[in-house]
Motif scaffolding. Sequence first.
Motif, mmCIF file in Angstrom:
data_model
loop_
_atom_site.group_PDB
_atom_site.id
_atom_site.type_symbol
_atom_site.label_atom_id
_atom_site.label_comp_id
_atom_site.label_asym_id
_atom_site.label_seq_id
_atom_site.Cartn_x
_atom_site.Cartn_y
_atom_site.Cartn_z
ATOM 1 N N ALA A 128 0.811 -1.233 0.000
ATOM 2 C CA ALA A 128 0.000 0.000 0.000
ATOM 3 C C ALA A 128 0.835 1.269 0.000
ATOM 4 O O ALA A 128 0.346 2.331 0.398
ATOM 5 C CB ALA A 128 -0.970 0.008 1.191
ATOM 6 N N MET A 129 2.051 1.175 -0.488
ATOM 7 C CA MET A 129 2.933 2.342 -0.499
ATOM 8 C C MET A 129 2.874 3.049 -1.849
ATOM 9 O O MET A 129 1.875 2.994 -2.551
ATOM 10 C CB MET A 129 4.356 1.916 -0.118
ATOM 11 C CG MET A 129 4.469 1.383 1.297
ATOM 12 S SD MET A 129 6.194 0.997 1.727
ATOM 13 C CE MET A 129 5.940 0.136 3.274
ATOM 14 N N ARG A 130 3.923 3.721 -2.204
ATOM 15 C CA ARG A 130 3.912 4.607 -3.372
ATOM 16 C C ARG A 130 3.482 3.918 -4.660
ATOM 17 O O ARG A 130 2.717 4.503 -5.438
ATOM 18 C CB ARG A 130 5.291 5.253 -3.559
ATOM 19 C CG ARG A 130 5.331 6.228 -4.721
ATOM 20 C CD ARG A 130 6.682 6.914 -4.804
ATOM 21 N NE ARG A 130 6.923 7.738 -3.619
ATOM 22 C CZ ARG A 130 8.070 8.385 -3.413
ATOM 23 N NH1 ARG A 130 9.064 8.274 -4.280
ATOM 24 N NH2 ARG A 130 8.218 9.119 -2.336
ATOM 25 N N ARG A 133 -0.200 3.917 -4.596
ATOM 26 C CA ARG A 133 -0.784 5.256 -4.594
ATOM 27 C C ARG A 133 -0.703 5.912 -5.966
ATOM 28 O O ARG A 133 -1.522 6.784 -6.313
ATOM 29 C CB ARG A 133 -0.101 6.131 -3.536
ATOM 30 C CG ARG A 133 -0.189 5.607 -2.121
ATOM 31 C CD ARG A 133 -1.630 5.430 -1.645
ATOM 32 N NE ARG A 133 -2.355 6.690 -1.582
ATOM 33 C CZ ARG A 133 -2.352 7.480 -0.508
ATOM 34 N NH1 ARG A 133 -1.678 7.132 0.572
ATOM 35 N NH2 ARG A 133 -3.047 8.599 -0.520
ATOM 36 N N GLU A 136 -4.019 5.319 -7.980
ATOM 37 C CA GLU A 136 -5.288 5.677 -7.346
ATOM 38 C C GLU A 136 -6.409 5.873 -8.355
ATOM 39 O O GLU A 136 -7.532 5.395 -8.161
ATOM 40 C CB GLU A 136 -5.117 6.947 -6.507
ATOM 41 C CG GLU A 136 -4.280 6.755 -5.253
ATOM 42 C CD GLU A 136 -4.167 8.035 -4.451
ATOM 43 O OE1 GLU A 136 -4.794 9.052 -4.842
ATOM 44 O OE2 GLU A 136 -3.451 8.039 -3.426
ATOM 45 N N ARG A 176 3.987 4.670 6.073
ATOM 46 C CA ARG A 176 3.593 4.728 4.663
ATOM 47 C C ARG A 176 2.515 3.690 4.355
ATOM 48 O O ARG A 176 1.569 3.969 3.607
ATOM 49 C CB ARG A 176 4.818 4.518 3.767
ATOM 50 C CG ARG A 176 5.865 5.622 3.891
ATOM 51 C CD ARG A 176 6.894 5.562 2.776
ATOM 52 N NE ARG A 176 7.662 4.323 2.766
ATOM 53 C CZ ARG A 176 8.762 4.104 3.483
ATOM 54 N NH1 ARG A 176 9.204 5.059 4.309
ATOM 55 N NH2 ARG A 176 9.419 2.967 3.409
ATOM 56 N N ASP A 179 -0.781 4.818 5.920
ATOM 57 C CA ASP A 179 -1.367 5.904 5.144
ATOM 58 C C ASP A 179 -2.113 5.352 3.931
ATOM 59 O O ASP A 179 -3.220 5.798 3.606
ATOM 60 C CB ASP A 179 -0.268 6.868 4.696
ATOM 61 C CG ASP A 179 -0.819 8.078 3.969
ATOM 62 O OD1 ASP A 179 -1.485 8.901 4.605
ATOM 63 O OD2 ASP A 179 -0.579 8.188 2.744
ATOM 64 N N GLY A 180 -1.525 4.368 3.264
ATOM 65 C CA GLY A 180 -2.202 3.750 2.128
ATOM 66 C C GLY A 180 -3.437 2.989 2.542
ATOM 67 O O GLY A 180 -4.471 3.019 1.854
ATOM 68 N N TRP A 183 -6.193 5.436 3.240
ATOM 69 C CA TRP A 183 -6.744 5.961 1.989
ATOM 70 C C TRP A 183 -7.717 4.955 1.377
ATOM 71 O O TRP A 183 -8.823 5.332 0.947
ATOM 72 C CB TRP A 183 -5.627 6.275 0.995
ATOM 73 C CG TRP A 183 -6.163 6.748 -0.317
ATOM 74 C CD1 TRP A 183 -6.550 8.006 -0.654
ATOM 75 C CD2 TRP A 183 -6.410 5.934 -1.484
ATOM 76 N NE1 TRP A 183 -7.033 8.045 -1.940
ATOM 77 C CE2 TRP A 183 -6.955 6.797 -2.474
ATOM 78 C CE3 TRP A 183 -6.215 4.601 -1.784
ATOM 79 C CZ2 TRP A 183 -7.307 6.327 -3.744
ATOM 80 C CZ3 TRP A 183 -6.566 4.128 -3.047
ATOM 81 C CH2 TRP A 183 -7.101 4.991 -4.005
#
Length: 324
Positions: A128-130, A133, A136, A176, A179-180, A183
């Motif tokens: 679920a990191m960069r 993201r 999205e 991180r 955060d994902g 979201w």
Amino acid sequence: MAHPGAIPAHRPLDPAKFRDPRSTAKGEPRASVAPIGLRTLWFNTGTLCNITCRGCYIESSPRNDALSYLTLGEVEAFLEQAAALPGASLREVGFTGGEPFLNRDLPAMLRAVLARPGGLRALVLTNAMRPMRRRERELKALRDEFGAARLVLRVSLDHYDAAVHDLERGEGSFARALDGLVWLAREGFTVHVAGRAAFGREDEAGLRAGFARLFAAHGIPIAAADPVALTLFPEMDASADVPEITTACWGILGRRPEEMMCATSRMVVRHRGAARPSVVACTLLPHDPRFRLGATLAEADRPVALNHPHCARFCVLGGAACSR
């Protein structure tokens, strides 16, 4: 120096164990698992990952391309094979890595699964990191078109405490990943979490209570008591000796062959340098040549001898499964 994508053999402490697919080191008949119908089809989209974890069972990292990227066309071809298998009742298609979202074809692969007749579910194992993201917009489009219930994102969160999690996955990785996860929850996706059963000092009840507090604090709609929504995987310590599984073990342990992952699932991989993908017995054993079952799902529709420590530690004794 070994290639950065090389995979250790992970042989058992006793070299006489797990050698013969028919019998154990003591000469007892080895247990095997016969297929009972394909329900879950896995794709390893490649071993490249955006982070390097200390205990990754296939040593995924930003440099490990031991399993190369699959393509959309290859995924579509295997979905057709699955539909043609006699007696198949495919319900779910899973994507794992590495980090699946590093493969640029992943959103299109998910669409190929969700658009098929029959209402297949798609499951993505992600940190679920960069990389996620960055997708999205595509994820929200899939959610809007096919509904949130059929697309499940399972986020790897080893422990509810950031310091413990970061010991495994690197400093700042917990923040991180969380955060994902937040979201995904806020956007209405179906989210699950994968933790590790023996990673902290708590028992399972304590771990689930800790995760429940974390989920409540961040508005994440996951029932921590649900073993599917919060999967706690057993440890896979390659240095620990484990018993071999004999045919008598089923009755002794109160387990059944049809409960094992390899009874109802297979995984498609492409090994680095291979001309085409191949089918392996399960998600845990993508590198051991003894568990490469063929180039097609039809060829792979045959019994699997439980001839590896992971078969004992993770599946039979650990009681774990990568799918529902």
